[in-house]
Motif scaffolding. Structure first.
Motif, PDB file in Angstrom:
ATOM      1  N   PRO A  74      28.499  29.041 -18.014  1.00  0.00           N
ATOM      2  CA  PRO A  74      27.886  30.365 -18.165  1.00  0.00           C
ATOM      3  C   PRO A  74      28.868  31.458 -17.771  1.00  0.00           C
ATOM      4  O   PRO A  74      29.837  31.206 -17.045  1.00  0.00           O
ATOM      5  CB  PRO A  74      26.691  30.320 -17.207  1.00  0.00           C
ATOM      6  CG  PRO A  74      27.106  29.327 -16.161  1.00  0.00           C
ATOM      7  CD  PRO A  74      27.909  28.294 -16.898  1.00  0.00           C
ATOM      8  N   SER A  75      28.630  32.673 -18.235  1.00  0.00           N
ATOM      9  CA  SER A  75      29.506  33.782 -17.887  1.00  0.00           C
ATOM     10  C   SER A  75      29.433  34.043 -16.392  1.00  0.00           C
ATOM     11  O   SER A  75      28.471  33.674 -15.715  1.00  0.00           O
ATOM     12  CB  SER A  75      29.088  35.046 -18.647  1.00  0.00           C
ATOM     13  OG  SER A  75      27.826  35.508 -18.202  1.00  0.00           O
ATOM     14  N   THR A  76      30.463  34.676 -15.871  1.00  0.00           N
ATOM     15  CA  THR A  76      30.500  34.976 -14.439  1.00  0.00           C
ATOM     16  C   THR A  76      29.313  35.839 -14.032  1.00  0.00           C
ATOM     17  O   THR A  76      28.726  35.641 -12.967  1.00  0.00           O
ATOM     18  CB  THR A  76      31.806  35.700 -14.082  1.00  0.00           C
ATOM     19  OG1 THR A  76      32.916  34.909 -14.506  1.00  0.00           O
ATOM     20  CG2 THR A  76      31.904  35.941 -12.587  1.00  0.00           C
ATOM     21  N   GLN A  77      28.950  36.788 -14.896  1.00  0.00           N
ATOM     22  CA  GLN A  77      27.825  37.669 -14.583  1.00  0.00           C
ATOM     23  C   GLN A  77      26.519  36.880 -14.498  1.00  0.00           C
ATOM     24  O   GLN A  77      25.737  37.056 -13.559  1.00  0.00           O
ATOM     25  CB  GLN A  77      27.688  38.763 -15.643  1.00  0.00           C
ATOM     26  CG  GLN A  77      26.534  39.725 -15.344  1.00  0.00           C
ATOM     27  CD  GLN A  77      26.411  40.834 -16.376  1.00  0.00           C
ATOM     28  OE1 GLN A  77      27.306  41.019 -17.211  1.00  0.00           O
ATOM     29  NE2 GLN A  77      25.318  41.572 -16.333  1.00  0.00           N
ATOM     30  N   ASN A  78      26.285  36.004 -15.469  1.00  0.00           N
ATOM     31  CA  ASN A  78      25.062  35.198 -15.441  1.00  0.00           C
ATOM     32  C   ASN A  78      25.049  34.247 -14.247  1.00  0.00           C
ATOM     33  O   ASN A  78      24.007  34.042 -13.609  1.00  0.00           O
ATOM     34  CB  ASN A  78      24.929  34.398 -16.727  1.00  0.00           C
ATOM     35  CG  ASN A  78      24.469  35.246 -17.899  1.00  0.00           C
ATOM     36  OD1 ASN A  78      23.839  36.285 -17.706  1.00  0.00           O
ATOM     37  ND2 ASN A  78      24.783  34.820 -19.110  1.00  0.00           N
ATOM     38  N   LYS A 237      27.294  45.349 -11.354  1.00  0.00           N
ATOM     39  CA  LYS A 237      27.903  46.320 -10.441  1.00  0.00           C
ATOM     40  C   LYS A 237      28.903  45.636  -9.506  1.00  0.00           C
ATOM     41  O   LYS A 237      29.965  46.181  -9.216  1.00  0.00           O
ATOM     42  CB  LYS A 237      26.820  47.019  -9.624  1.00  0.00           C
ATOM     43  CG  LYS A 237      25.943  47.961 -10.441  1.00  0.00           C
ATOM     44  CD  LYS A 237      24.888  48.631  -9.566  1.00  0.00           C
ATOM     45  CE  LYS A 237      24.039  49.586 -10.382  1.00  0.00           C
ATOM     46  NZ  LYS A 237      22.975  50.225  -9.559  1.00  0.00           N
ATOM     47  N   ILE A 238      28.545  44.445  -9.041  1.00  0.00           N
ATOM     48  CA  ILE A 238      29.444  43.706  -8.158  1.00  0.00           C
ATOM     49  C   ILE A 238      30.728  43.332  -8.882  1.00  0.00           C
ATOM     50  O   ILE A 238      31.839  43.457  -8.337  1.00  0.00           O
ATOM     51  CB  ILE A 238      28.747  42.437  -7.621  1.00  0.00           C
ATOM     52  CG1 ILE A 238      27.598  42.815  -6.690  1.00  0.00           C
ATOM     53  CG2 ILE A 238      29.746  41.541  -6.888  1.00  0.00           C
ATOM     54  CD1 ILE A 238      26.787  41.631  -6.208  1.00  0.00           C
ATOM     55  N   LEU A 239      30.611  42.913 -10.121  1.00  0.00           N
ATOM     56  CA  LEU A 239      31.788  42.507 -10.890  1.00  0.00           C
ATOM     57  C   LEU A 239      32.701  43.695 -11.196  1.00  0.00           C
ATOM     58  O   LEU A 239      33.928  43.547 -11.255  1.00  0.00           O
ATOM     59  CB  LEU A 239      31.345  41.833 -12.190  1.00  0.00           C
ATOM     60  CG  LEU A 239      30.707  40.442 -12.022  1.00  0.00           C
ATOM     61  CD1 LEU A 239      30.165  39.943 -13.346  1.00  0.00           C
ATOM     62  CD2 LEU A 239      31.707  39.456 -11.460  1.00  0.00           C
ATOM     63  N   LEU A 240      32.099  44.866 -11.376  1.00  0.00           N
ATOM     64  CA  LEU A 240      32.900  46.059 -11.626  1.00  0.00           C
ATOM     65  C   LEU A 240      33.736  46.442 -10.403  1.00  0.00           C
ATOM     66  O   LEU A 240      34.816  47.013 -10.524  1.00  0.00           O
ATOM     67  CB  LEU A 240      31.999  47.227 -12.019  1.00  0.00           C
ATOM     68  CG  LEU A 240      31.364  47.139 -13.414  1.00  0.00           C
ATOM     69  CD1 LEU A 240      30.379  48.283 -13.636  1.00  0.00           C
ATOM     70  CD2 LEU A 240      32.441  47.159 -14.491  1.00  0.00           C
ATOM     71  N   LYS A 241      33.219  46.115  -9.229  1.00  0.00           N
ATOM     72  CA  LYS A 241      33.924  46.433  -7.991  1.00  0.00           C
ATOM     73  C   LYS A 241      34.913  45.309  -7.614  1.00  0.00           C
ATOM     74  O   LYS A 241      35.749  45.500  -6.729  1.00  0.00           O
ATOM     75  CB  LYS A 241      32.928  46.639  -6.856  1.00  0.00           C
ATOM     76  CG  LYS A 241      32.068  47.879  -7.046  1.00  0.00           C
ATOM     77  CD  LYS A 241      31.102  48.051  -5.867  1.00  0.00           C
ATOM     78  CE  LYS A 241      30.251  49.311  -6.053  1.00  0.00           C
ATOM     79  NZ  LYS A 241      29.312  49.503  -4.907  1.00  0.00           N
ATOM     80  N   LEU A 242      34.776  44.163  -8.270  1.00  0.00           N
ATOM     81  CA  LEU A 242      35.671  43.044  -7.982  1.00  0.00           C
ATOM     82  C   LEU A 242      36.360  42.637  -9.280  1.00  0.00           C
ATOM     83  O   LEU A 242      35.974  41.662  -9.923  1.00  0.00           O
ATOM     84  CB  LEU A 242      34.876  41.865  -7.396  1.00  0.00           C
ATOM     85  CG  LEU A 242      34.153  42.127  -6.066  1.00  0.00           C
ATOM     86  CD1 LEU A 242      33.294  40.942  -5.697  1.00  0.00           C
ATOM     87  CD2 LEU A 242      35.164  42.415  -4.961  1.00  0.00           C
ATOM     88  N   ILE A 244      38.835  41.056  -9.900  1.00  0.00           N
ATOM     89  CA  ILE A 244      39.453  39.721  -9.952  1.00  0.00           C
ATOM     90  C   ILE A 244      38.542  38.728 -10.635  1.00  0.00           C
ATOM     91  O   ILE A 244      38.968  37.696 -11.136  1.00  0.00           O
ATOM     92  CB  ILE A 244      39.788  39.232  -8.530  1.00  0.00           C
ATOM     93  CG1 ILE A 244      40.683  38.012  -8.577  1.00  0.00           C
ATOM     94  CG2 ILE A 244      38.523  38.922  -7.737  1.00  0.00           C
ATOM     95  CD1 ILE A 244      41.203  37.573  -7.200  1.00  0.00           C
ATOM     96  N   LEU A 245      37.228  39.047 -10.646  1.00  0.00           N
ATOM     97  CA  LEU A 245      36.242  38.202 -11.336  1.00  0.00           C
ATOM     98  C   LEU A 245      36.110  38.733 -12.749  1.00  0.00           C
ATOM     99  O   LEU A 245      35.787  39.882 -12.968  1.00  0.00           O
ATOM    100  CB  LEU A 245      34.880  38.237 -10.625  1.00  0.00           C
ATOM    101  CG  LEU A 245      34.881  37.718  -9.183  1.00  0.00           C
ATOM    102  CD1 LEU A 245      33.503  37.927  -8.562  1.00  0.00           C
ATOM    103  CD2 LEU A 245      35.235  36.239  -9.167  1.00  0.00           C
ATOM    104  N   THR A 246      36.343  37.934 -13.730  1.00  0.00           N
ATOM    105  CA  THR A 246      36.329  38.380 -15.112  1.00  0.00           C
ATOM    106  C   THR A 246      35.178  37.763 -15.874  1.00  0.00           C
ATOM    107  O   THR A 246      34.691  36.673 -15.556  1.00  0.00           O
ATOM    108  CB  THR A 246      37.636  37.997 -15.829  1.00  0.00           C
ATOM    109  OG1 THR A 246      37.802  36.578 -15.739  1.00  0.00           O
ATOM    110  CG2 THR A 246      38.802  38.681 -15.157  1.00  0.00           C
ATOM    111  N   HIS A 247      34.721  38.460 -16.905  1.00  0.00           N
ATOM    112  CA  HIS A 247      33.670  37.960 -17.780  1.00  0.00           C
ATOM    113  C   HIS A 247      34.285  37.061 -18.841  1.00  0.00           C
ATOM    114  O   HIS A 247      35.452  37.191 -19.203  1.00  0.00           O
ATOM    115  CB  HIS A 247      32.968  39.125 -18.493  1.00  0.00           C
ATOM    116  CG  HIS A 247      32.319  40.083 -17.529  1.00  0.00           C
ATOM    117  ND1 HIS A 247      31.042  39.936 -17.090  1.00  0.00           N
ATOM    118  CD2 HIS A 247      32.807  41.195 -16.951  1.00  0.00           C
ATOM    119  CE1 HIS A 247      30.745  40.929 -16.275  1.00  0.00           C
ATOM    120  NE2 HIS A 247      31.803  41.700 -16.171  1.00  0.00           N
ATOM    121  N   LYS A 248      33.404  36.197 -19.345  1.00  0.00           N
ATOM    122  CA  LYS A 248      33.849  35.405 -20.490  1.00  0.00           C
ATOM    123  C   LYS A 248      33.682  36.241 -21.743  1.00  0.00           C
ATOM    124  O   LYS A 248      32.772  37.017 -21.846  1.00  0.00           O
ATOM    125  CB  LYS A 248      33.015  34.119 -20.595  1.00  0.00           C
ATOM    126  CG  LYS A 248      33.444  33.059 -19.606  1.00  0.00           C
ATOM    127  CD  LYS A 248      32.760  31.744 -19.927  1.00  0.00           C
ATOM    128  CE  LYS A 248      33.245  30.651 -19.023  1.00  0.00           C
ATOM    129  NZ  LYS A 248      32.626  29.354 -19.329  1.00  0.00           N
TER     130      LYS A 248
END
Length: 248
Positions: A74-78, A237-242, A244-248
């Protein structure tokens, strides 16, 4: 609101099926003889089932189910959103379980047997004893009841309602089962449902709960699952601030 409910439909649908399948178990309770002989195979089977949803094995169960979901990449966001949602539901479920037991003060079924065998005046009296006295009362019936049952009685001397094991089972079926159905992995969803039913029956077989404890636990989880959001906005929002974590 409609979109919110659509996202919850699979989990809620599975919980509705679980209630319908667990409810008839009330017909089986009268056939469970807590004083009956228990074979090694039967005792081990029900112990492994109940332990898979108890303190001894629930983390292993969570790990296995999580790996089954993660294998789909699954995507990092999911992944983050689902992880937060699951954590919140588990936290609410386990915290509320303790509070509800104190509020309802429902004696466990095995305390009724202790009363019938004249080891205590009535089931409620068991909860007036201290831990040592409770253990001694259970020891007093150990020659009549299989160790496969009394070992669980010794480990759980609190009140009966709701069933913490069934709360965990219902959470797994709603959360992981919903994801399995969503990805059309119906075999996994069915296997998860069978496991949940097995755990629920094991609680009756062991003398730890009544059918109402199981049904009430599932209804409670249904309400919690319905109210807890999916946290997709928070995860974004968390991923936008980090970065280093990327979406698929």
């Amino acid at each position: 609101m409609k979109n919110y409910l659509m996202k919850k439909q699979y989990g809620l649908g599975l919980l509705a099926i679980l209630v319908l399948l667990v409810s008839p178990m009330s017909l089986l309770v009268s056939h469970i003889d807590l004083l009956g002989d228990v074979s090694f195979e039967e005792g081990l089977f029900y112990t492994l089932l109940t332990d898979s949803a108890g303190s001894q094995g629930f983390l292993i169960t969570l790990l296995v189910l999580s790996l089954l979901v993660w294998r789909k990449r699954p995507s990092t966001q999911n992944l983050l959103a689902n992880g937060v949602q699951l954590g919140v539901i588990l936290l609410i479920g386990f915290a509320a379980k303790t509070g509800l037991k104190i509020m309802t003060e429902s004696p466990r079924p095995y305390t009724e047997l202790l009363s019938h065998q004249l080891l205590i005046p009535q089931p409620e009296h068991f909860y007036k004893l201290n831990s040592t006295q409770k253990a001694e009362v259970i020891d007093g019936i150990s020659t009549q009841v299989s160790q496969w049952r009394t070992r669980h009685w010794q480990g759980e001397k609190d009140y009966s309602f709701p069933s913490g094991h069934t709360i965990f089972v219902a959470i797994c079926i709603a959360f992981f089962g919903g994801l399995f159905v969503q990805s059309r992995e119906y075999g996994l969803a069915a296997a998860l449902m069978l496991w949940g039913l097995g755990v629920a029956y094991s609680r009756l077989w062991l003398g730890m709960h009544r059918p109402i404890d199981l049904v009430g636990s599932i209804v409670f989880v249904s309400a919690v699952y319905l109210l807890v959001p999916q946290f997709h906005t928070l995860s974004e929002k968390i991923l936008l601030k980090l970065p280093i974590l990327t979406h698929k």
